[in-house]
Motif scaffolding. Structure first.
Motif, PDB file in Angstrom:
ATOM      1  N   HIS A 304       1.034 -23.932  24.274  1.00 20.86           N
ATOM      2  CA  HIS A 304       1.169 -23.787  25.721  1.00 20.86           C
ATOM      3  C   HIS A 304       2.652 -23.581  26.084  1.00 20.86           C
ATOM      4  CE1 HIS A 304      -0.306 -25.676  29.802  1.00 20.86           C
ATOM      5  NE2 HIS A 304       0.617 -24.773  30.027  1.00 20.86           N
ATOM      6  N   VAL A 305       3.514 -24.440  25.541  1.00 20.65           N
ATOM      7  CA  VAL A 305       4.945 -24.331  25.865  1.00 20.65           C
ATOM      8  C   VAL A 305       5.534 -23.054  25.263  1.00 20.65           C
ATOM      9  CG1 VAL A 305       7.207 -25.436  25.572  1.00 20.65           C
ATOM     10  CG2 VAL A 305       5.227 -26.789  26.291  1.00 20.65           C
ATOM     11  N   GLU A 306       5.054 -22.667  24.081  1.00 21.48           N
ATOM     12  CA  GLU A 306       5.527 -21.389  23.504  1.00 21.48           C
ATOM     13  C   GLU A 306       5.174 -20.232  24.451  1.00 21.48           C
ATOM     14  OE1 GLU A 306       5.307 -22.547  18.758  1.00 21.48           O
ATOM     15  OE2 GLU A 306       3.588 -21.609  19.730  1.00 21.48           O
ATOM     16  N   ASN A 307       3.953 -20.255  24.973  1.00 22.44           N
ATOM     17  CA  ASN A 307       3.562 -19.201  25.932  1.00 22.44           C
ATOM     18  C   ASN A 307       4.435 -19.240  27.179  1.00 22.44           C
ATOM     19  OD1 ASN A 307       1.435 -17.793  24.674  1.00 22.44           O
ATOM     20  ND2 ASN A 307       0.014 -19.468  25.103  1.00 22.44           N
ATOM     21  N   ILE A 325       5.528 -32.241  29.250  1.00 22.49           N
ATOM     22  CA  ILE A 325       4.972 -31.247  28.321  1.00 22.49           C
ATOM     23  C   ILE A 325       6.041 -30.738  27.355  1.00 22.49           C
ATOM     24  CG2 ILE A 325       5.263 -29.211  29.854  1.00 22.49           C
ATOM     25  CD1 ILE A 325       2.372 -28.413  28.800  1.00 22.49           C
ATOM     26  N   ARG A 326       7.300 -30.690  27.816  1.00 23.77           N
ATOM     27  CA  ARG A 326       8.353 -30.196  26.929  1.00 23.77           C
ATOM     28  C   ARG A 326       8.541 -31.114  25.725  1.00 23.77           C
ATOM     29  NH1 ARG A 326      13.186 -30.133  31.056  1.00 23.77           N
ATOM     30  NH2 ARG A 326      12.125 -32.094  31.493  1.00 23.77           N
ATOM     31  N   ARG A 327       8.565 -32.418  25.997  1.00 24.19           N
ATOM     32  CA  ARG A 327       8.804 -33.375  24.911  1.00 24.19           C
ATOM     33  C   ARG A 327       7.640 -33.370  23.907  1.00 24.19           C
ATOM     34  NH1 ARG A 327      12.619 -36.998  22.426  1.00 24.19           N
ATOM     35  NH2 ARG A 327      11.294 -37.474  20.659  1.00 24.19           N
ATOM     36  N   THR A 335      11.354 -26.273  19.149  1.00 32.49           N
ATOM     37  CA  THR A 335      12.704 -26.809  19.311  1.00 32.49           C
ATOM     38  C   THR A 335      13.409 -26.298  20.573  1.00 32.49           C
ATOM     39  OG1 THR A 335      13.416 -25.053  17.863  1.00 32.49           O
ATOM     40  CG2 THR A 335      13.125 -27.229  16.852  1.00 32.49           C
ATOM     41  N   ASP A 336      12.917 -25.167  21.117  1.00 35.63           N
ATOM     42  CA  ASP A 336      13.555 -24.641  22.331  1.00 35.63           C
ATOM     43  C   ASP A 336      12.813 -25.061  23.611  1.00 35.63           C
ATOM     44  OD1 ASP A 336      11.454 -23.154  21.453  1.00 35.63           O
ATOM     45  OD2 ASP A 336      12.456 -21.208  21.551  1.00 35.63           O
TER      46      ASP A 336
END
Ligand code: NAD
Length: 567
Positions: A304-307, A325-327, A335-336
């Motif tokens: 999800h975060v990659e998208n 959600i980032r953590r 990592t980004d």
């Protein structure tokens, strides 16, 4: 008493009749019941109010005992709630709080979701989120002004002050997330929200927070793009996983103007449905194999975060909206993930520096017209404050009540206590037919330590310093709030936040006037001091403007002398 102990179709009593021995207890009883009203809370059958598994009481027997205690307590007693269970009633004194609440607190080394789950399974604890376990949730309205102010700040920073002709994409139409579509609409934009649970889409349609619910992603995207092109405000919920919608946008090279997320990713076991599982399949897997569930949910969150990062790089204004959600993704190797901005440092901190935050009230008469009278009073008192004027005008136009008629308003230092004391006078004068409850979210200026949300990127690096919310709870207890709460894990999840709440009932008495005046000045006051101490000049300015009512003997980065313990 039996009437109050029903476990289905719970609704707070309304009107001037007192069922407890005082309005402090009565206010707590009514707000507890209001949290579990099916029109207000997300899943009252399980005592879940919002925010993943944010509950109002640990079990039904615990609920019954809370109700019984509130109904029978004297006006010089204080009830103690330990993670949703009533554990003691003590003689204190008439001016003390009637209820003190501690939810989900764990010693640092043990503050992990896995340990919390283990203890919860043993029946020893309960997740209280912020306003669920502290009995001051007022439905999606409780977050809507925060969402509105955040998006308004974003629109001012990146666009022309509105979202007209802009597409906002996000996921999650739960208790808090349900405020997104209406907030976008209030700013004239187009909202497109993925929601995996069809019942949540229906709930938002029923409450007027959402315009359209659809099953097909291509159809939803087409309608959204058409509305965007026409500059027409519209909100659409599409029944799918977040990743399905985001992958479709990536594949079709459609870049939203604004991108965020409001799934309850802070609690991957309960608040996030893994890709490829229906809500029903997720319920079965969660019960049968929680560790496999967690693994799947965390993988989906990473994806999800990659998208989100792909769309951010394509130009979408992307921000984390306080669900950690980032953590979660970072821990899975994304990592980004922290290239995505947090919404507090990006858009809200200046408000906190002025002591502004999600102050709210609910009229115990149950009469909407009395709430509208209070809207007018607020406009009469603060009509020259553009933020409040715009908010009251829009709120009246757009917001339907859920349960007791209630209003949120981002009032600041000096405004909150002035308004509450004035309302108390109106109760005394009989202009209102019953008392009014005043409180706030824990997501406020001086009441929370949450390094991935409210205290992210503090100017002095004090993100994880949690003395402030503890001082906040103690100060509000000393000032005589009717109930005070201290919780762990709200917003960003177990291990990531500590926060406090305070509520006072305006019953028209001199006693209430004193409590309201002290609590609702001191409470934002400590927030202003907290930000001044971190070096924010706006907070220092706010503090100096109120120096007649509070003193700050040694505040600001210059007052910090490194520890000499190693000298
Ligand atoms: P909630 O549990 O009521 O709702 C979460 C929703 O997300 C549910 O409707 C669920 O079906 C949906 N969902 C879960 N997985 C999904 C997926 N993969 N795809 C699409 N939909 C999915 O939670 P809430 O009260 O709405 O809170 C949402 C989050 O926001 C929480 O993490 C909460 O802590 C945080 N929060 C933010 C603020 C704020 O001001 N920004 C305030 C309070 C809470």
């Amino acid at each position: 008493m039996q009437d109050f102990m029903r476990h289905s179709e719970i609704q707070a009593p309304t009107g001037p009749e007192l069922h407890c021995k005082g309005w402090g207890q009565e206010g707590a009883l009514r707000m507890l019941m209001n949290n579990l009203d099916a029109r207000v809370g997300e899943n009252p059958a399980q005592r879940i109010v919002y925010g993943g598994r944010g509950r109002a009481a640990r079990s039904w027997p615990a609920y019954d005992k809370i109700v019984e205690s509130l109904l029978t307590m004297d006006n010089d007693e204080t009830l103690l709630i330990q993670s949703g269970k009533p554990v003691g009633v003590f003689k204190t004194q008439p001016g003390a709080p009637r209820v003190l609440i501690a939810n989900a607190n764990l010693v640092g080394k043990w503050a992990t979701l896995e340990e919390f789950d283990r203890l919860e399974q043993m029946g020893l604890t309960m997740f209280g989120q912020m306003t669920a376990g502290s009995w001051i949730y007022i439905g999606s309205q409780g977050v809507i002004q925060g969402t509105f102010e955040t998006l308004a700040a974003l629109a001012t920073k990146h666009f022309d002050g509105t979202l007209r002709g802009r597409l906002y994409v996000s996921a999650g139409l739960g208790g808090m997330g349900g405020a997104q579509p209406l907030s976008v609409k209030m700013l004239d934009g187009v909202a497109l929200l993925a929601e995996v649970d069809a019942r949540r889409i229906q709930k938002r349609l029923d409450s007027g927070y959402l315009d359209v619910g659809l099953e097909s992603i291509p159809e939803a995207v087409n309608i959204a793009l058409q509305a965007k092109a026409e500059g027409r405000a519209l909100s659409i919920g599409v029944h799918c996983h977040a990743n399905e919608l985001l992958q479709y946008l990536v594949a079709e090279r459609i870049t939203p103007d604004v991108l965020s997320d409001q799934t309850a990713a802070h609690d991957p076991l309960v608040g996030y449905i893994p890709d490829e599982l229906t809500v029903e399949e997720a319920t079965i897997l969660r019960a049968e194999d929680p560790s496999q569930y967690l693994q799947k949910a965390r993988q989906s969150i990473a994806h999800h975060v990659e998208n989100m990062l792909v769309l951010q790089r394509a130009g979408a204004q992307t921000f984390d909206y306080g669900n950690n959600i980032r953590r979660e993704a970072f821990d899975q190797g994304v990592t980004d993930a922290f290239e995505i901005l947090g919404y507090v440092p990006a858009y809200l901190r200046d408000l906190f520096c002025e002591g502004k935050g999600p102050f709210r009230w609910a009229v115990l008469s149950g009469k909407p017209e009395e709430l509208y009278q209070l809207d007018q009073l607020a406009l009469d008192m603060f009509g020259d404050n553009p933020l409040l004027r715009r908010w009251f005008t829009l709120a009246r136009q757009y917001i339907q009540f859920q349960g007791l008629p209630a209003r949120i308003a981002y009032m600041g230092l000096g405004e909150r206590d002035a308004f509450a004391v004035r309302v108390n006078e109106w109760v005394a004068q009989g202009k209102l037919s019953a008392p009014v409850v005043f409180g706030r979210d824990h997501h406020d200026t001086g009441s929370v330590a949450s390094p991935y949300r409210e205290t992210e990127k503090m100017a002095d690096g004090s993100d994880a310093i949690a003395d402030w919310p503890i001082l906040n709870a103690l100060l509000n207890t000393a000032a005589g709030a009717h109930w005070v709460s201290f919780h762990h894990g709200g917003g960003t999840g177990i291990g990531y936040s500590l926060h406090a709440g305070a509520v006072v009932v305006a019953d028209g008495s001199d006693d209430s006037a004193g409590r309201l005046s002290r609590v609702f000045f001191n409470d934002p006051g400590i927030g202003v001091i907290r930000h001044a101490d971190a070096g924010y000049s706006l907070a220092e300015k706010t503090m100096l403007a109120h120096s007649a009512r509070m003193r700050a003997p040694f505040v600001g980065p210059a007052s910090n002398i490194p520890s000499d313990t190693r000298a």
